[in-house]
Design a protein around this motif. Structure first.
Motif, PDB file in Angstrom:
ATOM      1  N   ASP A 173      42.069  49.912  39.112  1.00  0.00           N
ATOM      2  CA  ASP A 173      43.447  49.721  38.497  1.00  0.00           C
ATOM      3  C   ASP A 173      43.873  51.137  37.916  1.00  0.00           C
ATOM      4  OD1 ASP A 173      42.393  50.246  36.084  1.00  0.00           O
ATOM      5  OD2 ASP A 173      42.366  48.081  35.540  1.00  0.00           O
ATOM      6  N   ARG A 207      38.164  34.624  46.263  1.00  0.00           N
ATOM      7  CA  ARG A 207      38.112  35.840  45.822  1.00  0.00           C
ATOM      8  C   ARG A 207      37.230  36.065  44.491  1.00  0.00           C
ATOM      9  NH1 ARG A 207      42.162  39.190  48.310  1.00  0.00           N
ATOM     10  NH2 ARG A 207      42.569  40.348  46.264  1.00  0.00           N
ATOM     11  N   LYS A 210      42.847  42.799  31.853  1.00  0.00           N
ATOM     12  CA  LYS A 210      44.414  41.956  32.052  1.00  0.00           C
ATOM     13  C   LYS A 210      44.849  42.878  33.584  1.00  0.00           C
ATOM     14  CE  LYS A 210      45.658  41.276  27.470  1.00  0.00           C
ATOM     15  NZ  LYS A 210      44.341  41.550  26.708  1.00  0.00           N
ATOM     16  N   THR A 211      44.528  44.078  33.450  1.00  0.00           N
ATOM     17  CA  THR A 211      45.350  44.929  34.600  1.00  0.00           C
ATOM     18  C   THR A 211      44.201  44.497  35.775  1.00  0.00           C
ATOM     19  OG1 THR A 211      43.907  46.866  33.807  1.00  0.00           O
ATOM     20  CG2 THR A 211      46.304  46.655  33.079  1.00  0.00           C
ATOM     21  N   ALA A 233      42.701  41.842  36.611  1.00  0.00           N
ATOM     22  CA  ALA A 233      42.985  40.620  37.362  1.00  0.00           C
ATOM     23  C   ALA A 233      44.508  40.611  38.073  1.00  0.00           C
ATOM     24  CB  ALA A 233      43.402  39.523  36.181  1.00  0.00           C
ATOM     25  N   HIS A 234      45.398  41.443  37.733  1.00  0.00           N
ATOM     26  CA  HIS A 234      46.371  41.745  38.337  1.00  0.00           C
ATOM     27  C   HIS A 234      46.124  42.463  39.785  1.00  0.00           C
ATOM     28  CE1 HIS A 234      49.816  40.353  36.044  1.00  0.00           C
ATOM     29  NE2 HIS A 234      49.160  40.552  34.855  1.00  0.00           N
ATOM     30  N   GLN A 291      43.450  39.457  41.764  1.00  0.00           N
ATOM     31  CA  GLN A 291      44.091  38.068  41.879  1.00  0.00           C
ATOM     32  C   GLN A 291      42.825  37.220  42.262  1.00  0.00           C
ATOM     33  OE1 GLN A 291      47.247  38.175  44.842  1.00  0.00           O
ATOM     34  NE2 GLN A 291      48.179  39.871  43.641  1.00  0.00           N
ATOM     35  N   PRO A 292      41.873  37.071  41.417  1.00  0.00           N
ATOM     36  CA  PRO A 292      40.798  36.379  41.665  1.00  0.00           C
ATOM     37  C   PRO A 292      41.074  34.788  41.573  1.00  0.00           C
ATOM     38  CG  PRO A 292      40.803  37.007  39.153  1.00  0.00           C
ATOM     39  CD  PRO A 292      41.863  37.680  40.052  1.00  0.00           C
ATOM     40  N   ASP A 293      40.210  34.401  42.383  1.00  0.00           N
ATOM     41  CA  ASP A 293      39.987  32.886  42.248  1.00  0.00           C
ATOM     42  C   ASP A 293      38.903  32.132  41.238  1.00  0.00           C
ATOM     43  OD1 ASP A 293      41.973  31.986  44.602  1.00  0.00           O
ATOM     44  OD2 ASP A 293      40.193  33.042  45.739  1.00  0.00           O
ATOM     45  N   TYR A 307      45.083  34.618  33.756  1.00  0.00           N
ATOM     46  CA  TYR A 307      45.905  35.313  34.770  1.00  0.00           C
ATOM     47  C   TYR A 307      46.527  34.176  35.730  1.00  0.00           C
ATOM     48  CZ  TYR A 307      47.050  37.426  39.294  1.00  0.00           C
ATOM     49  OH  TYR A 307      47.890  37.863  40.312  1.00  0.00           O
ATOM     50  N   GLY A 308      47.831  34.320  35.991  1.00  0.00           N
ATOM     51  CA  GLY A 308      48.415  33.586  37.057  1.00  0.00           C
ATOM     52  C   GLY A 308      48.519  32.437  36.581  1.00  0.00           C
ATOM     53  N   VAL A 337      42.504  30.967  35.971  1.00  0.00           N
ATOM     54  CA  VAL A 337      41.327  31.310  36.613  1.00  0.00           C
ATOM     55  C   VAL A 337      40.038  30.762  35.909  1.00  0.00           C
ATOM     56  CG1 VAL A 337      39.959  33.173  37.534  1.00  0.00           C
ATOM     57  CG2 VAL A 337      42.318  33.632  37.414  1.00  0.00           C
TER      58      VAL A 337
END
Length: 358
Positions: A44, A61, A222-223, A225-226, A229-231, A305-306, A309
């Protein structure tokens, strides 16, 4: 038995300087070892680093992260007589600081220093009987003036880290070093990638590595995870042990196995993921300890995130974290390693769906 690979890795990781925001030397070591396991490395924009192990491209992911930073300091001012004022980076308890050695990291190399304060002999009785405030401490680098300090390359804004050589104890399973919080997690991420290279075919895509600036607010988590984009996310981090005299034994004990963190003020382990971890431990005869924590980890940020997760912390106990010297037990490390590898190898879409909706 500990092998030569592990001993060399642990020594290099724990002795490297890596105050929050200044993780470069640790990242260089991570990149070197990750490069031996995979040709694909992602970073990142703050400096977190991950190797990618591609199994089933249609699988989840999986993000696995230690953090590279350690609690440290930043130089803020040089007095006319060459003493350094400093800012703590991360959570320090003032009573563990006085008379401890530090390294000031400059472009010209490392400068030795020691943390000092006004001696108790010249303090009034009211101040002498109270803990010394960190604001009244300074770092003595053994010079006579600001100009002499500057000739050494010392400037405000530079990182300062504790000094503690990597040392196997009389019982060689017990390992003393600075920064087990969280070079433990850095090492485990590397060993996971190494295992997946040697035994390919896992049912997912794994991103394993380490974040930056965890000790000052889980910023790299935080960065990262962006970026990824993990599951599902596994934080690998060390937590304070509770097996010392005077402790209420709320933490884990050295040699008792992997820490199963069910709760901390920033995180609650999802039931489905808890079941998966505990079932895996019991199936594989991996010792584990139930753990309720008072402090957070990178799990706090990645789980949000999102749309959310599923997240767990695979931890080990470490005595005296957030001080100059900390101690872990090799058996706990191996238990955590076995659990992480076993869970990653079984985590396919079906397992992930069961975690999400149980």
């Amino acid at each position: 038995m500990t092998n030569d690979f592990q001993l060399a890795l642990w020594k290099r990781l724990t002795e490297a300087p890596g105050a929050p925001g200044f993780e470069g030397p640790v990242r260089d070591i991570m990149r070197e070892y990750i490069s031996d396991c995979t040709d694909e490395i992602v970073c990142d924009n703050l400096g977190s680093i991950f190797g990618v192990a591609r199994g089933d491209e249609n699988g989840p992911r999986v993000m696995v992260a230690g953090h590279m930073d350690e609690v440290g300091f930043m130089a803020t001012r040089i007095s006319e007589k060459g003493f350094l004022s400093f800012q703590t980076l991360g959570g320090w308890w003032g009573q563990v600081l006085l008379a401890q050695r530090v390294h000031v990291i400059t472009p010209n190399g490392t400068v030795e220093g020691i943390i000092g304060s006004i001696p108790p002999h010249v303090l009034g009785e009211d101040l002498r009987n109270r803990p010394m405030d960190v604001r009244n401490m300074f770092i003595d680098i053994g010079v006579e003036s600001r100009e002499e300090a500057e000739r050494l390359g010392v400037r405000p804004g530079q990182p300062i880290v504790p000094v503690c050589p990597f040392t196997p104890m009389a019982n060689p399973k017990r390992l003393l070093a600075k920064a087990w919080d969280n070079r433990y997690g850095c090492s485990l991420a590397i060993e996971l990638l190494r295992e997946l290279k040697q035994s390919p075919g896992h049912p997912n895509v794994v991103y394993a590595g380490a974040t930056v600036q965890e000790e000052v607010g889980t910023r790299g988590a935080k960065t990262s995870a962006h970026l990824i984009q993990p599951d599902v996310f596994f934080a690998v981090d060390a937590s304070p042990a509770g097996d010392i005299p005077g402790s209420r034994e709320e933490g884990g004990k050295l040699g008792g196995g992997v820490l199963m963190r069910l709760y901390d003020p920033t995180f609650i382990l999802m039931p489905g993921l808890s079941d998966l971890l505990i079932e895996t431990c019991e199936q594989e005869n991996i010792p584990y300890q139930i753990y309720i924590a008072k402090g957070g980890t990178d799990a706090a940020s990645v789980q949000l995130y999102g749309a959310g997760v599923p997240t767990a912390v695979i931890g080990i106990p470490s005595r005296y974290i957030h001080s100059h010297a900390s101690m872990i037990d090799r058996d706990d490390y191996e238990a955590a390693k076995r659990l992480l590898i076993a869970v990653v190898k079984k985590l396919d879409r079906t397992v992930l769906d069961a975690i999400r909706f149980r």
